[in-house]
Design a protein around this motif. Sequence first.
Motif, PDB file in Angstrom:
ATOM      1  N   GLN A  35       0.656  -1.160  -0.010  1.00 17.08           N
ATOM      2  CA  GLN A  35      -0.019  -0.057  -0.010  1.00 17.08           C
ATOM      3  C   GLN A  35       1.029   1.289   0.154  1.00 17.08           C
ATOM      4  O   GLN A  35       0.434   2.313  -0.758  1.00 17.08           O
ATOM      5  CB  GLN A  35      -1.128  -0.011   1.362  1.00 17.08           C
ATOM      6  CG  GLN A  35      -2.061   1.268   1.229  1.00 17.08           C
ATOM      7  CD  GLN A  35      -2.701   1.054   2.507  1.00 17.08           C
ATOM      8  OE1 GLN A  35      -2.902   0.087   3.374  1.00 17.08           O
ATOM      9  NE2 GLN A  35      -3.919   1.946   2.506  1.00 17.08           N
ATOM     10  N   ASP A  36       1.978   1.227   0.872  1.00  9.01           N
ATOM     11  CA  ASP A  36       2.854   2.436   0.759  1.00  9.01           C
ATOM     12  C   ASP A  36       3.627   2.507  -0.350  1.00  9.01           C
ATOM     13  O   ASP A  36       3.641   3.831  -1.061  1.00  9.01           O
ATOM     14  CB  ASP A  36       3.949   2.271   2.017  1.00  9.01           C
ATOM     15  CG  ASP A  36       3.284   2.214   3.319  1.00  9.01           C
ATOM     16  OD1 ASP A  36       2.265   2.735   3.279  1.00  9.01           O
ATOM     17  OD2 ASP A  36       4.105   1.667   4.113  1.00  9.01           O
ATOM     18  N   TYR A  37       3.791   1.418  -1.175  1.00 13.59           N
ATOM     19  CA  TYR A  37       4.683   1.748  -2.252  1.00 13.59           C
ATOM     20  C   TYR A  37       3.595   1.970  -3.549  1.00 13.59           C
ATOM     21  O   TYR A  37       4.086   2.970  -4.237  1.00 13.59           O
ATOM     22  CB  TYR A  37       5.192   0.213  -3.014  1.00 13.59           C
ATOM     23  CG  TYR A  37       5.655   0.376  -4.199  1.00 13.59           C
ATOM     24  CD1 TYR A  37       6.739   0.600  -4.522  1.00 13.59           C
ATOM     25  CD2 TYR A  37       5.043  -0.433  -5.323  1.00 13.59           C
ATOM     26  CE1 TYR A  37       7.339   0.720  -5.752  1.00 13.59           C
ATOM     27  CE2 TYR A  37       5.388  -0.479  -6.719  1.00 13.59           C
ATOM     28  CZ  TYR A  37       6.688   0.073  -6.803  1.00 13.59           C
ATOM     29  OH  TYR A  37       7.234   0.104  -8.201  1.00 13.59           O
ATOM     30  N   THR A  38       2.458   1.459  -3.486  1.00 11.29           N
ATOM     31  CA  THR A  38       1.273   2.171  -4.264  1.00 11.29           C
ATOM     32  C   THR A  38       0.961   3.608  -4.182  1.00 11.29           C
ATOM     33  O   THR A  38       0.947   4.274  -5.175  1.00 11.29           O
ATOM     34  CB  THR A  38      -0.193   1.346  -4.221  1.00 11.29           C
ATOM     35  OG1 THR A  38       0.243  -0.250  -4.256  1.00 11.29           O
ATOM     36  CG2 THR A  38      -0.987   1.772  -5.134  1.00 11.29           C
ATOM     37  N   HIS A  39       1.049   3.881  -2.955  1.00  9.95           N
ATOM     38  CA  HIS A  39       0.910   5.558  -2.445  1.00  9.95           C
ATOM     39  C   HIS A  39       2.054   6.192  -3.106  1.00  9.95           C
ATOM     40  O   HIS A  39       1.848   7.181  -3.531  1.00  9.95           O
ATOM     41  CB  HIS A  39       0.509   5.589  -1.085  1.00  9.95           C
ATOM     42  CG  HIS A  39       0.532   7.048  -0.789  1.00  9.95           C
ATOM     43  ND1 HIS A  39      -0.498   7.902  -0.948  1.00  9.95           N
ATOM     44  CD2 HIS A  39       1.374   7.914  -0.142  1.00  9.95           C
ATOM     45  CE1 HIS A  39      -0.513   8.975  -0.566  1.00  9.95           C
ATOM     46  NE2 HIS A  39       0.667   8.906   0.088  1.00  9.95           N
ATOM     47  N   LEU A  40       3.147   5.505  -2.918  1.00  9.68           N
ATOM     48  CA  LEU A  40       4.454   6.495  -3.491  1.00  9.68           C
ATOM     49  C   LEU A  40       4.505   6.652  -5.101  1.00  9.68           C
ATOM     50  O   LEU A  40       4.484   7.430  -5.443  1.00  9.68           O
ATOM     51  CB  LEU A  40       5.742   5.692  -2.963  1.00  9.68           C
ATOM     52  CG  LEU A  40       7.110   6.278  -3.564  1.00  9.68           C
ATOM     53  CD1 LEU A  40       7.198   7.722  -3.014  1.00  9.68           C
ATOM     54  CD2 LEU A  40       8.014   5.378  -3.086  1.00  9.68           C
ATOM     55  N   LEU A  41       3.951   5.325  -5.631  1.00  8.05           N
ATOM     56  CA  LEU A  41       3.956   5.395  -7.103  1.00  8.05           C
ATOM     57  C   LEU A  41       2.853   6.366  -7.617  1.00  8.05           C
ATOM     58  O   LEU A  41       2.970   7.211  -8.521  1.00  8.05           O
ATOM     59  CB  LEU A  41       3.596   4.047  -7.474  1.00  8.05           C
ATOM     60  CG  LEU A  41       3.534   3.722  -8.999  1.00  8.05           C
ATOM     61  CD1 LEU A  41       4.811   4.061  -9.697  1.00  8.05           C
ATOM     62  CD2 LEU A  41       3.206   2.549  -9.277  1.00  8.05           C
ATOM     63  N   VAL A  42       1.757   6.498  -6.989  1.00  6.73           N
ATOM     64  CA  VAL A  42       0.662   7.282  -7.417  1.00  6.73           C
ATOM     65  C   VAL A  42       1.069   8.737  -7.203  1.00  6.73           C
ATOM     66  O   VAL A  42       0.977   9.449  -7.995  1.00  6.73           O
ATOM     67  CB  VAL A  42      -0.696   7.016  -6.568  1.00  6.73           C
ATOM     68  CG1 VAL A  42      -1.604   7.904  -6.729  1.00  6.73           C
ATOM     69  CG2 VAL A  42      -1.214   5.480  -6.918  1.00  6.73           C
ATOM     70  N   SER A  43       1.747   8.940  -5.852  1.00  6.51           N
ATOM     71  CA  SER A  43       2.288  10.556  -5.858  1.00  6.51           C
ATOM     72  C   SER A  43       3.220  10.633  -6.909  1.00  6.51           C
ATOM     73  O   SER A  43       3.095  12.198  -7.544  1.00  6.51           O
ATOM     74  CB  SER A  43       2.729  10.415  -4.357  1.00  6.51           C
ATOM     75  OG  SER A  43       3.924   9.731  -4.329  1.00  6.51           O
ATOM     76  N   GLU A  44       4.175   9.853  -7.071  1.00  7.03           N
ATOM     77  CA  GLU A  44       5.069  10.206  -8.312  1.00  7.03           C
ATOM     78  C   GLU A  44       4.591  10.439  -9.487  1.00  7.03           C
ATOM     79  O   GLU A  44       4.935  10.986 -10.132  1.00  7.03           O
ATOM     80  CB  GLU A  44       6.327   9.306  -8.310  1.00  7.03           C
ATOM     81  CG  GLU A  44       7.126   9.091  -7.089  1.00  7.03           C
ATOM     82  CD  GLU A  44       8.004  10.178  -6.963  1.00  7.03           C
ATOM     83  OE1 GLU A  44       8.393  10.964  -7.855  1.00  7.03           O
ATOM     84  OE2 GLU A  44       8.095  10.667  -5.800  1.00  7.03           O
ATOM     85  N   LEU A  45       3.544   9.337  -9.991  1.00  2.00           N
ATOM     86  CA  LEU A  45       2.798   9.779 -11.152  1.00  2.00           C
ATOM     87  C   LEU A  45       2.170  10.989 -11.022  1.00  2.00           C
ATOM     88  O   LEU A  45       1.997  11.695 -11.969  1.00  2.00           O
ATOM     89  CB  LEU A  45       1.845   8.557 -11.568  1.00  2.00           C
ATOM     90  CG  LEU A  45       2.638   7.227 -11.637  1.00  2.00           C
ATOM     91  CD1 LEU A  45       1.690   6.111 -11.654  1.00  2.00           C
ATOM     92  CD2 LEU A  45       3.361   7.249 -12.984  1.00  2.00           C
ATOM     93  N   GLU A  46       1.459  11.308  -9.904  1.00  6.91           N
ATOM     94  CA  GLU A  46       0.904  12.619  -9.769  1.00  6.91           C
ATOM     95  C   GLU A  46       1.938  13.867 -10.273  1.00  6.91           C
ATOM     96  O   GLU A  46       1.298  14.898 -10.913  1.00  6.91           O
ATOM     97  CB  GLU A  46       0.362  12.717  -8.583  1.00  6.91           C
ATOM     98  CG  GLU A  46      -0.502  14.052  -8.457  1.00  6.91           C
ATOM     99  CD  GLU A  46      -1.646  14.223  -9.452  1.00  6.91           C
ATOM    100  OE1 GLU A  46      -2.513  15.103  -9.571  1.00  6.91           O
ATOM    101  OE2 GLU A  46      -2.157  13.113  -9.723  1.00  6.91           O
ATOM    102  N   CYS A  47       3.220  13.622  -9.440  1.00  3.85           N
ATOM    103  CA  CYS A  47       3.946  14.823  -9.833  1.00  3.85           C
ATOM    104  C   CYS A  47       4.429  14.842 -11.391  1.00  3.85           C
ATOM    105  O   CYS A  47       4.617  15.887 -11.892  1.00  3.85           O
ATOM    106  CB  CYS A  47       5.341  14.451  -9.105  1.00  3.85           C
ATOM    107  SG  CYS A  47       4.942  14.693  -7.122  1.00  3.85           S
TER     108      CYS A  47
END
Length: 396
Positions: free
Chosen positions: A299-311
Amino acid sequence: MMQQTIFYQYGNPLVETLSGVLTISKTFEQGQSDRLCITSIPTFLSFPDLCQFLFSTEQETSVKSVHILRHTERTEPEHLFLLKFATKECASQFHKKFHGKQFTTLASETCELFYVIDDHICSSISTSPSKPGTNETDSISCAVCLDMIDFNSTSVLTTLCNHTFHTFCYSKWRSSCPVCRHAQDPSRMMNCSFCSAQTNLWMCVICGVITCGEKNDSHSIQHFQDTSHPFSMNTENKQVWDFSTCSWVHRLIQNNSDGKVVAIGENLQHHPETDYDNEHYENENEQALVQSTLDGIVQDYTHLLVSELECQRMVFEERYSKMELELANETKELKNYIEQMRQQVNNYKSIFSQQEKEKRELEKKVEVQKLYLNKLQEDFQFAQTVNESLKKNQQE
């Protein structure tokens, strides 16, 4: 003025219970209160059905908040419906429209509305370590639609367990509280589908049939033998048992302190239907904890991936905006250049037409001069002829 005092409670007993006193009046002068109360709700009418009965798109803007309360002086479970309006005039119009109106065409019960004179909280009993009086959804979001709750512009509804939602969203909800799963209507108790038992109940996860456990008549095992549906959930602690493997299969349970869904703990009891090995259960519990940890990492990795994709999305959108702006400027410059070329072409056309006109005038002048020259040549030839004739006459 005939007044009536009602004692009420609300809140999840596992978390916090608040008690209060409500003073109402049926003969209260209209336009003097911005709150109304429904003191009697039929048992056949659920809260979402009542919301759909009372609220429409136009009326929902006038109702600022709705609070469901529990009557404490009645032997049978009974509830109150407290409504707060934007203005006193809205409350009066609502009272005129719904007071004495039948809830359904097939029932004789009518909607009885009372004006609220006073309302105050008397006591608060907290059974959890959280701070008393807190509301988990306060100024956060609606658990049904996941949108932010704006208490100033939208109508909100507070359930018995003190959780707040949009009134329209809750009117579409057909189950317990979306946050803590607290039953909103205790009068509608679950019964075993075979023997009508009301304790030690299990629900089939596949078909939803309610059955009783070994402490009663073991209809849950009978249901598994008849239908081969292996998974059954305890209605009290939300634990799931697999009859085919004789083991627990859940990894998340409901916390008894605050009603939230949490990872499986170390103090779970054995299944009451069968004898279960304690050492095997602990190993399975450890595996469940490890799996829960891995799920947290994922879940943390998914959140990090989503945040990076958002950036990255923001960066590319910024680049796209810059390129779009540059393209717009270049297009504007090209349009200006084309307009200038058009003006020059128009100027050249006017000059060319002027020169054509001058050319035609000069050609006319040349024609006139040619005629005049021809005439002079004829006169000159005639003069030469006359001159030669005179010379011959003189010589003779």
